[in-house]
Design an enzyme around this catalytic site. Structure first.
Site, short mmCIF file in Angstrom:
data_model
loop_
_atom_site.label_atom_id
_atom_site.label_comp_id
_atom_site.label_asym_id
_atom_site.label_seq_id
_atom_site.Cartn_x
_atom_site.Cartn_y
_atom_site.Cartn_z
N ASP A 139 57.27 36.73 19.53
CA ASP A 139 56.73 35.78 20.51
C ASP A 139 56.76 36.35 21.92
OD1 ASP A 139 56.56 34.17 18.39
OD2 ASP A 139 57.81 32.55 19.19
N LYS A 179 39.82 16.53 -0.53
CA LYS A 179 39.30 15.60 0.47
C LYS A 179 40.43 15.31 1.44
CE LYS A 179 36.28 11.68 1.13
NZ LYS A 179 36.96 11.06 2.26
N LYS A 186 31.16 19.67 -4.99
CA LYS A 186 29.87 19.96 -4.37
C LYS A 186 29.08 20.89 -5.27
CE LYS A 186 31.88 19.51 0.22
NZ LYS A 186 32.37 20.18 1.44
N LYS A 196 38.40 9.97 -5.96
CA LYS A 196 39.60 9.51 -5.25
C LYS A 196 40.89 9.53 -6.07
CE LYS A 196 37.85 7.45 -1.37
NZ LYS A 196 38.45 7.15 -0.11
S1 IVH Z 1 31.79 17.36 3.21
C1 IVH Z 1 28.48 16.67 2.42
N1 IVH Z 1 34.16 18.06 2.43
O1 IVH Z 1 35.09 12.89 4.21
C2 IVH Z 1 29.04 15.62 3.23
N2 IVH Z 1 33.98 16.09 3.74
O2 IVH Z 1 33.20 10.68 3.50
C3 IVH Z 1 29.77 16.12 4.41
N3 IVH Z 1 36.12 15.00 4.22
O3 IVH Z 1 33.48 12.45 7.24
C4 IVH Z 1 31.23 16.10 4.30
N4 IVH Z 1 37.39 16.45 3.15
O4 IVH Z 1 35.65 13.69 7.31
C5 IVH Z 1 33.45 17.16 3.11
N5 IVH Z 1 36.22 18.83 1.67
C6 IVH Z 1 35.50 17.94 2.35
C7 IVH Z 1 36.10 16.85 3.01
C8 IVH Z 1 35.30 15.94 3.69
C9 IVH Z 1 37.37 15.36 3.88
C10 IVH Z 1 35.78 13.82 5.00
C11 IVH Z 1 34.89 14.05 6.19
C12 IVH Z 1 33.74 13.13 6.07
C13 IVH Z 1 34.18 12.19 5.02
C14 IVH Z 1 32.99 11.82 4.22
#
Ligand code: IVH
Length: 724
Positions: free
Chosen positions: A48, A136, A317, A341
């Site tokens: 540091d 998520k 995704k 969820k």
């Molecule tokens: S993708 C494709 N990936 O969830 C849609 N969102 O309900 C764009 N979130 O507002 C979001 N983890 O704050 C994506 N791995 C993740 C995520 C994520 C948390 C949140 C994000 C968004 C909300 C959507």
């Protein structure tokens, strides 16, 4: 110190001295690279103090030449005005949300896969679709706009079309690069918007709330609220004190970069640019029947409590971007993504009573007795209210509907009251803290300036005795297998065991006489007690249950002093010389060992045969704890005062290795007069180059750390490192 040796290039014959602009650029680059190693890779490569030295050099240079101050300069992380409000930011590409699969069972993932196949019009015999599966995160979405690699703006999601400009606060997050790195076109693209989640780790959240509590200040309901509050804090100085983290998970507007073909490759590319990307992710194929997605959901679900941050589900995704484009979106949700969820970590329930629990150190904790509720994966019937002041601030009363939170291994807590419709009942008697201990009737006291009430009974108090026994017996202390709370209740309530040493006087006959204790169990416990006698000094010390002496402190004390008697006799000043021991811990140790009965406990335990290896402190240095352990240094050229052998001896004494040639694995190159090709190679690889003074400084820091800490490295352990 000249500008040139600040960034590692000793002024040699034939080397032109760099311009201030070049020096500033080099310093920025080094500091940003070190910050990335520290915050994102968790692998700092310089102490540091060295970071601070480089940082101050850049600050001084910028003060002299304000025109050299750039937006990606680490000195600009924490500077900002207190704002009246946030400017609106229109998102170039709307920020979408994700459809939630309400079915939290395995069939949720299968339903999503089936829908994707249908919408892509895939025939039944088409190969499985590939999905990227990730977490998520439970925080708030942020859009980071990089132009030509430099962070120029950060905005919240807002309504998806328009968010708020929170750049000034986001800049304080050490994990977020101010400049992207790496050779790829993405890192220098005219426009690259990175989207991700700002969140607060659970340990950071707990520590923040504990600080708030000790100051009698308002606590935060959960990490998400704490993070959101920090991001929308108008005073950047306050925002900077809230420990935030970030994970990237997608893109917004992009100009001038060929985005990778798949989502998983995109995340790899973002990580290579220096952005934090969560490692908990996978690529899986959808298929009827058993799906990799279901396996991911289950595997993460099983480990959810152990993750260092809150998640509320996983996200699948479609991996290929061309397929994502074909799928498009409905309203504000892409058809190619879904959130799967987990059970909520917060639930509503009613308060049926408020009990008082007496802890190991005598602390009286008000605990809400609740109508049973399923939260965070378990049924909860009790939740802590922490202390009287927090209970009052939250206004919790009998019969109230409250929000209960249970996340990770943290004990469930009441985080707030939901105001009843039509207001509160006319009169409900206020909760009061008892004046005497509900367990042993001793006086209850609250020290001035403290928030906690305590029973003064000490080990006279059965509750404290029980907790003390359980603490002593736990796995991380003496590890007495089979000594659980039911048995401890019986032993204490039956008056069989009053002190720790009495545990070792238990015989099979005495134990077998207890209720529901079979001969076999009694024998097992006696064997476990016998086995526990062979222990280590840190375990023993931790097991004594001295206030403020946790496992880490016990280890540090053992390493520093080596022998229990030295610890028992150490003055507060001597204790303060131990790493991480501050006045509160030193005082607590002194108070504990000043009491004759506590020393007597130690003596009696030793007399019972409890033993560990003692040594004479600093002499028993574990090489892995030496400050330069694992570091390889290369010497080149002639140093002004040290001979090569002397330099080598000093480095080796500090645990470092000296190598003959420079490679990517080299930690530092020490260069003197007439340094040759090794120095060139070091520069090419972007290694840290030290002159003799730099080496001496590194060694001095190392020696000081060993002396002060009983040989523990100076690795930064918390957020106190290079944040700028
Ligand atoms: S993708 C494709 N990936 O969830 C849609 N969102 O309900 C764009 N979130 O507002 C979001 N983890 O704050 C994506 N791995 C993740 C995520 C994520 C948390 C949140 C994000 C968004 C909300 C959507």
């Amino acid at each position: 110190m000249s500008q040139s040796d600040l960034f590692g290039a000793p002024a040699e014959a034939g080397v032109t001295v760099s311009s201030p602009a070049e020096v500033a650029a080099a310093l920025r680059e080094q500091l940003n690279a070190h910050a990335h190693r520290y915050h994102v890779l968790d692998a700092p490569s310089i102490p540091d103090a060295e970071y601070d030295r480089l940082f101050q050099a850049l600050q001084a240079l910028e003060a002299e030449h304000p025109e050299l101050r750039t937006p990606d300069s680490p000195t600009q992380r924490v500077l900002g005005q207190v704002l009246d409000g946030f400017e609106p930011v229109r998102h170039a590409v709307p920020m979408l949300s994700i459809r939630t699969e309400t079915d939290t069972e395995a069939s949720g993932a299968e339903a999503f896969d089936a829908r994707v196949r249908r919408e892509l019009a895939l025939p039944d015999d088409a190969p499985p679709v590939q999905y990227a599966a990730e977490l998520k995160f439970d925080g708030l979405a942020i859009n980071l706009r990089y132009e030509h690699g430099v962070l120029v703006q950060a905005a919240t999601r807002g309504d998806g079309e328009t968010g708020e400009n929170v750049t000034q606060n986001i800049r304080t997050i050490g994990q977020i690069p101010l400049r992207l790195q790496g050779p790829g076109a993405g890192a220098s693209a005219p426009v690259l918007e990175v989207r991700g989640e700002v969140y607060m780790r659970r340990d950071d959240f707990e520590a923040l709330n504990e600080r708030q509590r000790q100051h009698g200040a308002k606590t935060f309901v959960n990490p998400r609220n704490a993070a959101a509050g920090a991001v929308r804090q108008l005073d950047p100085a306050i925002a900077a004190q809230r420990p935030l983290s970030f994970f990237a998970y997608g893109l917004g507007e992009v100009q001038g970069w060929d985005v990778p073909d798949t989502h998983s490759a995109l995340l790899d590319a973002l990580a290579a640019m220096g952005l934090p990307v969560c490692a908990e992710r996978t690529v899986a194929e959808g298929a009827s029947g058993t799906s990799g997605l279901v396996a991911f959901h289950q595997a993460i679900g099983a480990r959810r409590d152990q993750l260092p941050f809150d998640i509320d589900g996983v996200v699948y995704k479609v991996n290929r971007r061309d397929l994502q484009e074909r799928l498009g979106f409905v309203t504000r949700e892409p058809r190619w993504a879904v959130a799967h969820k987990y059970p909520a970590q917060e639930q509503l329930t009613q308060v049926e009573g408020i009990d008082i629990q007496v802890g190991r150190t005598g602390k009286l904790t008000p605990v809400a007795r609740l109508k049973p509720v399923f939260v965070g994966g378990v049924t909860v019937t009790n939740a802590t209210l922490h202390n009287l002041f927090e209970l009052r601030r939250k206004g919790v009363r009998l019969g109230d509907t409250v929000i209960v939170r249970r996340a990770g291994d943290v004990i469930p807590e009441v985080v707030g009251v939901v105001a009843p419709e039509g207001g509160r009942p006319a009169y409900v008697p206020n909760f009061r803290m008892p004046r005497t201990c509900p367990v042993c009737d001793s006086t209850v006291l609250r020290e001035p300036g403290e928030v906690d009430h305590r029973c003064t009974g000490g080990l006279f108090c059965a509750a404290q005795r029980k907790q003390a026994l359980l603490h002593f017996a736990q796995r991380r202390a003496m590890d007495i297998e089979g000594l659980g709370d039911k048995l401890v209740d019986q032993l204490v309530d039956g008056g069989v065991v009053r002190t720790l040493p009495e545990l070792y006087k238990l015989g099979v006959a005495k134990l077998a006489a207890l209720d529901r204790m079979a001969d076999k169990s009694a024998q097992n416990l006696v064997a476990a007690l016998e086995k526990s006698k062979q222990t280590t000094l840190p375990r023993f010390l931790f097991g004594l249950g001295i206030r403020h002496v946790g496992e880490a402190t016990a280890k540090d004390l053992a390493k520093h002093f080596g022998q229990i008697d030295r610890i028992m006799d150490a003055s507060e000043a001597a204790l303060l010389a131990v790493r991480d021991v501050g006045p509160v811990v030193a005082h607590s140790l002194r108070t504990f060992f000043d009491q004759a009965h506590n020393r007597e406990v130690v003596e009696q335990l030793r007399a019972c045969g409890v033993s560990w290896l003692e040594h004479d402190g600093a002499a028993l240095v574990d090489p892995a704890t030496l400050p330069l352990h694992g570091k390889t240094l290369v010497l080149t050229g002639t140093l002004p005062t040290l001979s090569r052998d002397e330099a080598k001896a000093l480095i080796e004494a500090a645990g470092g290795k000296v190598a003959g040639s420079v490679s990517k694995k080299t930690s530092y190159v020490v260069a003197g007069e007439e340094a040759g090709s090794k120095l060139d190679k070091a520069r090419e690889l972007g290694l840290t180059v030290l002159d003799e003074a730099g080496l001496q400084a590194l060694l001095a820091a190392a020696v000081a750390t060993v002396a002060a800490a009983g040989a523990e490295p100076a690795a930064p352990q918390d957020g106190s490192g290079p944040t700028g």
